[in-house]
Design an enzyme around this catalytic site. Sequence first.
Site, short mmCIF file in Angstrom:
data_model
loop_
_atom_site.label_atom_id
_atom_site.label_comp_id
_atom_site.label_asym_id
_atom_site.label_seq_id
_atom_site.Cartn_x
_atom_site.Cartn_y
_atom_site.Cartn_z
N VAL A 1 0.83 -1.21 0.00
CA VAL A 1 0.00 0.00 0.00
C VAL A 1 0.86 1.25 0.00
O VAL A 1 0.63 2.19 -0.77
CB VAL A 1 -0.95 0.01 1.21
CG1 VAL A 1 -1.72 1.33 1.28
CG2 VAL A 1 -1.93 -1.15 1.12
N THR B 1 2.08 1.04 8.16
CA THR B 1 2.97 0.01 8.71
C THR B 1 2.22 -1.18 9.30
O THR B 1 2.73 -2.29 9.27
CB THR B 1 3.85 0.60 9.82
OG1 THR B 1 3.02 0.99 10.93
CG2 THR B 1 4.64 1.78 9.31
N LYS C 1 -5.89 -0.92 10.86
CA LYS C 1 -7.01 -1.08 11.78
C LYS C 1 -6.57 -1.05 13.24
O LYS C 1 -7.40 -1.05 14.14
CB LYS C 1 -7.72 -2.41 11.50
CG LYS C 1 -8.18 -2.57 10.07
CD LYS C 1 -8.61 -4.00 9.79
CE LYS C 1 -8.86 -4.21 8.31
NZ LYS C 1 -7.65 -4.06 7.48
N LEU D 1 -13.45 2.37 -0.73
CA LEU D 1 -14.89 2.67 -0.70
C LEU D 1 -15.19 3.72 0.38
O LEU D 1 -14.64 3.65 1.48
CB LEU D 1 -15.69 1.40 -0.41
CG LEU D 1 -15.57 0.28 -1.45
CD1 LEU D 1 -16.40 -0.93 -1.02
CD2 LEU D 1 -16.02 0.77 -2.82
N GLU E 1 -4.26 -10.39 4.02
CA GLU E 1 -3.31 -9.78 4.95
C GLU E 1 -1.98 -10.54 4.81
O GLU E 1 -1.93 -11.62 4.20
CB GLU E 1 -3.83 -9.89 6.38
CG GLU E 1 -5.12 -9.12 6.65
CD GLU E 1 -4.92 -7.62 6.57
OE1 GLU E 1 -3.92 -7.12 7.12
OE2 GLU E 1 -5.77 -6.94 5.96
N ASP F 1 -10.08 -9.85 10.53
CA ASP F 1 -10.05 -8.66 9.67
C ASP F 1 -11.44 -8.04 9.57
O ASP F 1 -11.61 -6.83 9.70
CB ASP F 1 -9.52 -9.03 8.29
CG ASP F 1 -9.45 -7.82 7.36
OD1 ASP F 1 -8.69 -6.90 7.65
OD2 ASP F 1 -10.17 -7.82 6.34
N LYS G 1 -13.00 -4.44 11.13
CA LYS G 1 -13.71 -3.47 10.30
C LYS G 1 -15.09 -3.17 10.88
O LYS G 1 -15.53 -2.01 10.89
CB LYS G 1 -13.85 -4.02 8.87
CG LYS G 1 -12.54 -4.08 8.10
CD LYS G 1 -12.75 -4.71 6.73
CE LYS G 1 -11.45 -4.79 5.95
NZ LYS G 1 -11.62 -5.45 4.63
N GLY H 1 -6.92 -4.73 -2.33
CA GLY H 1 -5.99 -4.37 -3.39
C GLY H 1 -5.25 -3.09 -3.06
O GLY H 1 -5.83 -2.16 -2.47
#
Length: 386
Positions: A47, A127, A151, A184, A238, A249, A253, A367
Amino acid sequence: MKALKLTHEAAEVAGAFKLEHLTSSFFDAEPAENPLLDVFVAGIGTVGSELLRQLEPGGPLSEDFRLIGFCNSKLALIHEKGVQQASFVNRLSGQRPVTPTRWASIVAQLIRHYEESGRGLIFVDATGSREVALLYLRLLDAGVHVVTPSKIANTMPQHFFDQLVAPRENGALFRYEAAAGAGLPIVNTISTMVQNGDAVLRISGVLSGTMTYLFGELEKGVPFSEAVRKAYDEGYTEPDPRDDLSGEDVARKCLILARTAGFRMERDAFTAEDQTPEGLRHAPLDEFFAGLSDYDDLWKQRVAEARAEGKVLRYIGEISPKKIEVGVRAVPANSPIGTLRGADNLISIESRYYSRSPVTIQGPGAGSEVTAQGVLADMRRIADQV
């Protein structure tokens, strides 16, 4: 061109890498004359690297943002006039640094730059480090904006999250759109509802592009072991796919969205259905991949049973003011969730004003490119407020 003065020796701030060994090519960036905000990117994995690419000097974003530095766990580079990221990233190619960067020193240097330059500064944390997340309050209290796709900070105890999002007299902002939906606009939509006096009643849907991709491959007849490996190789999972399979995960979220909606919750208040084979939950990663084939027949049977009922499997999260539920559900194959393909997410937000027809957001939920876009959206919102 004057470089920022390092309080510590270069080796202390940036691991074994000597900043004095850099040639002038590292500082050949040509940013706009007066971009609104300086940017430092912590973490240049999938990322972070994509974010650097989208922030190239001379590109469409250079009028608003000037990259003054970036780092990974070992190496760091900060320069007050802007850096040419491509040179540095290429130099790191193929290496796996292991010496930790001294994060506290970097944060102190960035705060000093902010105070001395009089310019706005955004610290982007890509990170996934708890140590870095614990430094957010120091940055925010000093006036530095923080943006993260991670997160970790958002799922610490509720009181810590409250401090992160609290309004500050210095105007520093904390933004985390990409932490719960990649690119999103889920967090922004919920935040806007709440700010406008609406009350969120229920949030539900698919919050894992990884799991959508995985179940889509299983529906095509791809064995479970191959589907997990393919998702990992494509960069949808991940770093450890068990964070996706375990439901952790999605659980994180869901907790982030619940808190954004104003629901006060802790992570230990709910569980998520773990799809990781029990015998592989604590195995080394290579052994985990090697052992997945033992479970191919089991997943083939689960997919077949759902298909016999005209349904498909999806990993779904459901959020209300009282509880969060996370797990695999069999849904009609022709339903909006059942027709999801690729790495798409689909989220439905029901509120006081959107009760008859809930707000629905659909699109890729995994992605590096779309996640970097989510980070940039947050940066843009900060720039607009500045």
